[in-house]
Scaffold this motif. Structure first.
Motif, PDB file in Angstrom:
ATOM      1  N   HIS A 127     -40.992 -12.108 -19.908  1.00 30.01           N
ATOM      2  CA  HIS A 127     -40.091 -12.838 -20.811  1.00 30.01           C
ATOM      3  C   HIS A 127     -40.853 -13.360 -22.027  1.00 30.01           C
ATOM      4  O   HIS A 127     -40.280 -13.450 -23.124  1.00 30.01           O
ATOM      5  N   SER A 156     -31.878 -17.072 -23.852  1.00 31.86           N
ATOM      6  CA  SER A 156     -31.666 -16.446 -22.552  1.00 31.86           C
ATOM      7  C   SER A 156     -33.003 -16.216 -21.843  1.00 31.86           C
ATOM      8  O   SER A 156     -33.128 -16.473 -20.637  1.00 31.86           O
ATOM      9  N   ASP A 157     -34.001 -15.739 -22.578  1.00 35.23           N
ATOM     10  CA  ASP A 157     -35.326 -15.526 -21.978  1.00 35.23           C
ATOM     11  C   ASP A 157     -35.933 -16.849 -21.519  1.00 35.23           C
ATOM     12  O   ASP A 157     -36.563 -16.915 -20.456  1.00 35.23           O
ATOM     13  N   ASN A 211     -36.005 -20.384 -14.586  1.00 37.66           N
ATOM     14  CA  ASN A 211     -35.633 -19.920 -13.246  1.00 37.66           C
ATOM     15  C   ASN A 211     -36.866 -19.488 -12.458  1.00 37.66           C
ATOM     16  O   ASN A 211     -36.967 -19.743 -11.245  1.00 37.66           O
ATOM     17  N   GLN A 237     -34.479 -17.905 -18.293  1.00 40.66           N
ATOM     18  CA  GLN A 237     -35.018 -17.098 -17.199  1.00 40.66           C
ATOM     19  C   GLN A 237     -36.427 -17.551 -16.819  1.00 40.66           C
ATOM     20  O   GLN A 237     -36.807 -17.501 -15.643  1.00 40.66           O
TER      21      GLN A 237
END
Length: 244
Positions: free
Chosen positions: A214, A105-106, A112, A109
């Protein structure tokens, strides 16, 4: 011809082979997937910075086009980890799987945020950043890039030493980020045609700061996974709350 007793014995003999893959094999496969998406995130980070520093719209578009690939990696990893959760046999295995889910998930991100940097290239075609502004971003991007590289390597290699090196760089990143914001806030006499460039610098600096945050999470997860793998199941806060 075998009797019923012999058939039952044969059936019982084959029962342990339930068709479920060994956890260690699945973990190896998960780490391979993690390595692939880590390589993508790091490559995308380098391309996004290069696109921003050179105002290269084509390279910026390439960074944007890779976002779907990063998302596909996350979905595949989620599915893989959920399959692993169906037959985890111990608390140790459960903790490792949950840490992998947080790590992927990190990483997504981070991808992103790479896109956020690339988008500034496309938004500021008329007012690209100045040499001074590019130099300021570089002072922040350098420690962030090192931090990200160390955190990803720590995850892949189960290296607590590299994870701790990444964590040690957080203070430097915060100082560089704060310096950029303070300078842009104090320099409020910018010409109107330069305001877009200043705002773009702020957005890029913000994206870099988020990538560093992150990376901190990834480093903490690497330490957690290394300790759990060694049988040291001390509690570690995988994703600390942001300071208020």
């Amino acid at each position: 011809m075998p009797n019923d007793s012999q058939s039952a014995t044969a059936s019982n003999h084959t029962e342990p082979d339930s068709g479920q893959p060994d956890f260690s094999v699945e973990m190896t496969q998960a780490r391979q997937r993690l390595h692939a998406v880590s390589s993508l995130a790091l490559q995308q980070f380098e391309q996004a910075l290069s696109a921003y520093q050179s105002s290269n719209s084509r390279l910026a578009q390439q960074v944007l086009s890779q976002l779907q690939r990063a998302h596909d990696f996350e979905v595949a990893m989620d599915d893989h980890c959920l399959d692993m959760l169906n037959h985890t046999a111990s608390d140790r295995e459960l903790r490792l799987v949950l840490a992998l889910l947080k790590a992927i998930s990190d990483i997504e991100q981070i991808c992103n945020q790479n896109v956020q940097i690339a988008q500034q290239v496309l938004l500021n075609t008329a007012t690209p950043p100045s040499v001074k502004q590019l130099a300021a971003i570089d002072t922040l991007a350098t420690p962030v890039g090192t931090m990200l590289t160390l955190a990803l390597a720590a995850l892949q290699q189960s290296s607590t030493a590299k994870a701790e090196q990444a964590l040690d760089m957080a203070a430097t990143v915060n100082q560089c980020y704060g310096a950029i914001l303070r300078h842009n806030l104090a320099d409020n006499g910018q010409q109107p045609d330069q305001l877009d460039a200043v705002l773009g610098v702020n957005w890029v600096a913000r994206a870099l700061e988020r990538i560093a945050e992150h990376s901190v999470n990834l480093a903490r997860q690497a330490i957690f996974m290394a300790r759990v793998s060694r049988g040291q199941s001390a509690r570690v806060e995988l994703q600390p709350r942001r300071p208020r």
